[in-house]
Write an enzyme that holds these catalytic residues in place. Structure first.
Site, PDB file in Angstrom:
ATOM      1  N   CYS A  19       0.860  -1.179   0.000  1.00 25.21           N
ATOM      2  CA  CYS A  19       0.000   0.000   0.000  1.00 25.21           C
ATOM      3  C   CYS A  19       0.897   1.231   0.000  1.00 25.21           C
ATOM      4  O   CYS A  19       2.119   1.115   0.048  1.00 25.21           O
ATOM      5  CB  CYS A  19      -0.900   0.032   1.241  1.00 25.21           C
ATOM      6  SG  CYS A  19      -1.977  -1.407   1.408  1.00 25.21           S
ATOM      7  N   GLY A  45      -1.091   0.935  -4.860  1.00 28.04           N
ATOM      8  CA  GLY A  45      -2.389   0.393  -4.489  1.00 28.04           C
ATOM      9  C   GLY A  45      -3.474   0.989  -5.346  1.00 28.04           C
ATOM     10  O   GLY A  45      -3.716   2.191  -5.297  1.00 28.04           O
ATOM     11  N   ASN A 120       0.997   0.996   6.006  1.00 28.87           N
ATOM     12  CA  ASN A 120       1.599   0.245   4.905  1.00 28.87           C
ATOM     13  C   ASN A 120       2.391  -0.901   5.525  1.00 28.87           C
ATOM     14  O   ASN A 120       3.294  -0.672   6.321  1.00 28.87           O
ATOM     15  CB  ASN A 120       2.516   1.159   4.094  1.00 28.87           C
ATOM     16  CG  ASN A 120       3.418   0.406   3.113  1.00 28.87           C
ATOM     17  OD1 ASN A 120       4.518   0.840   2.841  1.00 28.87           O
ATOM     18  ND2 ASN A 120       2.946  -0.697   2.583  1.00 28.87           N
ATOM     19  N   GLY A 121       2.035  -2.120   5.186  1.00 29.34           N
ATOM     20  CA  GLY A 121       2.741  -3.268   5.726  1.00 29.34           C
ATOM     21  C   GLY A 121       1.781  -4.377   6.089  1.00 29.34           C
ATOM     22  O   GLY A 121       0.648  -4.428   5.597  1.00 29.34           O
ATOM     23  N   TYR A 261      11.193  -3.450  -8.032  1.00 26.59           N
ATOM     24  CA  TYR A 261       9.893  -3.333  -8.689  1.00 26.59           C
ATOM     25  C   TYR A 261       8.916  -2.362  -8.042  1.00 26.59           C
ATOM     26  O   TYR A 261       8.239  -1.607  -8.727  1.00 26.59           O
ATOM     27  CB  TYR A 261       9.250  -4.733  -8.742  1.00 26.59           C
ATOM     28  CG  TYR A 261       7.860  -4.795  -9.321  1.00 26.59           C
ATOM     29  CD1 TYR A 261       7.653  -4.657 -10.684  1.00 26.59           C
ATOM     30  CD2 TYR A 261       6.763  -5.018  -8.502  1.00 26.59           C
ATOM     31  CE1 TYR A 261       6.371  -4.729 -11.221  1.00 26.59           C
ATOM     32  CE2 TYR A 261       5.485  -5.092  -9.031  1.00 26.59           C
ATOM     33  CZ  TYR A 261       5.293  -4.950 -10.384  1.00 26.59           C
ATOM     34  OH  TYR A 261       4.041  -5.016 -10.906  1.00 26.59           O
TER      35      TYR A 261
END
Length: 488
Positions: A19, A45, A120-121, A261
């Site tokens: 995210c 996201g 985020n995670g 990426y």
């Protein structure tokens, strides 16, 4: 720049990037700045987006499924989010699944006042913590692991909010970058190993936080520094900044796949340009796995920087042998199964006049299931390429991620099921090679991997997970106790 990752909608053959989070405090246009920042993080996201704001008295939240532009493009939408502090989130579902109730930021009214959090995670012991909290009377409104943090803060017995917050995080395993809003100000923190990224910036008197530095570029802000692993940064409404490290010092393990990426190529991650790192990975790949071909061709878009590096190092021509359509969206109508399975050709088309009769090497960032790689190789052969070789700018992805990346189950990862030669046969390439793990480390500016103390989280390649995986271990133990015919 609208940086997108192809193919994922058809068959999940790319890793989905966790995210993205963004926060701003100290500006009257906080929600508008946050919307700009989220737009720059859209690649992290694309399932849902949300923004919460605070005007000094009240919290306001707007959340929706779809892209940032679908939910926050008009003045009316931003008018619903007044105030000089805001936090936002773009989401792929990892823990908890899809649905509006799991869209962040999540907000709750605690005894100390409003509490909004963007995460985020992934919390790798969330289910265990959740079950304990439910037994103690907690009532959950979502299935997101992020809500566990809110309940831990609410039930902590420490006297101050910051102490309750730290107390909650001491119980949490896994990876997190968090942006929290309270009536007193904004808190930003990163897990003790720094697995997930978080950076800090300024825009005039405003202080900003984001998953990637590119969000500051788009918002017109200045990048200051990264939030250190295990650091907790508090910013009050007067602009005073306080930093603390409540979890002690640990060897950092940032996610190396950010270089490969996840991050946009125009971001800076762990002090290094992502674009430069990806070019260097391509150069290293050319050194380790040279190829006697006529052309170097990237698999767009994520394979482009590595392909440039490969071509420059090997002295071979770089050409766009695959042309990507920028006008095929996620909601493209699929009239039949045959049309649905033609997803690669809808998004990509071989440049026949260029590749016909040529020996080519395709450069991609990774191979996950392998189905897309197989389709791309087939497409190039159909266009008349005489030889199709494949080079990958990361080691084989043989293990699932439990830190906020939506990877398939391990039994669906091609590298977990096959050695190199069977993989080559599966994708039907004339040759196949991956960059080595030590080569990847060198390319991102590090020493060769130290197996006793790796410098990055590289578990998706090595299986060396840097934290406990309590929920996974419980599931495996429970499955081992089931009768054989009951195991899925």
């Amino acid at each position: 720049m609208n940086f997108t990752h192809p193919f994922r909608d058809e068959d999940g053959d790319k890793l989905r990037e966790e995210c993205g989070v963004f926060g701003a405090i100290g500006t009257k246009d906080a929600s508008a700045v946050t919307a700009l920042g989220l737009h720059a993080l859209q690649h992290r996201g694309q399932e849902a987006a949300g923004i919460s704001s605070f005007d000094g008295t009240n919290f306001f939240t707007r959340r929706g499924l779809g892209h940032v532009v679908d939910n926050f493009s008009g003045e009316d939408a931003l008018a619903e989010l007044p105030g000089f502090m805001a936090a936002g989130h773009v989401r792929y579902s990892t823990t908890g699944g899809a649905g509006l109730r799991n869209v962040q930021p999540l907000h709750a009214d605690l005894a100390s006042g409003g509490f909004a959090v963007a995460h985020n995670g992934n919390i790798s012991n969330a289910q265990t913590l959740r079950e304990d909290l439910v037994k103690r009377g907690a009532i959950f409104q979502s299935t997101s692991d992020t809500e566990v943090i809110i309940h831990l803060v609410a039930t902590s017995r420490y006297p101050t909010l910051i102490d309750r917050f730290v107390d909650a995080l001491r119980l949490v395993e896994g990876a997190y970058s968090l942006i929290v809003m309270t009536p007193e100000g904004m808190i930003a923190c990163r897990d003790p190993l720094g697995i997930r990224p978080l950076v800090m910036g300024r825009m005039g008197d405003a202080v900003l936080f984001a998953s990637e530095s590119v969000a500051f570029d788009v918002a017109g802000a200045e990048f200051i520094r990264q939030v250190e692993p295990g650091e907790l940064v508090q910013v009050d409404h007067d602009g005073e900044i306080r930093s603390m490290h409540p979890f002690g010092k640990h060897p950092s393990r940032p996610c190396i796949f950010e270089h490969v990426y996840f991050s946009r190529p125009d971001s800076v991650f762990d002090g290094r340009s992502v674009y430069a790192a990806r070019k260097a990975i391509g150069e290293q790949l050319a050194i380790e796995a040279p190829c006697d071909v006529d052309l170097v061709i990237p698999v767009p878009d994520s394979g482009v920087p590595a392909a440039i590096g490969y071509a420059q190092q090997s002295g071979l021509p770089f050409e766009l042998g695959i042309i990507r359509s920028h006008y095929v969206g996620r909601t493209f109508i699929q009239p039949s199964d045959s049309a649905r399975h033609s997803g690669v050709r809808r998004k990509h088309n071989a440049n026949r006049g260029l590749v016909e009769g040529k020996k080519i090497v395709l450069i991609d960032d990774s191979i996950v299931r392998g189905t897309t790689s197989m389709k791309i190789v087939e497409m190039m052969r159909d266009a008349g390429a005489s030889e199709v070789h494949f080079r990958v700018a990361s080691p084989p992805t043989a293990h699932s991620c439990f830190y906020g990346v939506d990877t398939p189950e391990r039994n669906k990862l091609l590298a977990a099921q096959m050695d190199l030669e069977p993989m080559r046969q599966f994708i039907k390439a004339d040759s196949l090679a991956f960059v080595s793990i030590d080569g990847l480390y060198r390319a991102v500016g590090s020493e060769p991997r130290d197996p006793k103390c790796p410098q990055y989280c590289d578990a998706c390649f090595t299986g060396d997970y840097p934290t406990s995986l309590t929920d996974l271990t419980r599931r495996e133990d429970e499955a081992a106790q089931l009768p054989f015919d009951k195991v899925a």
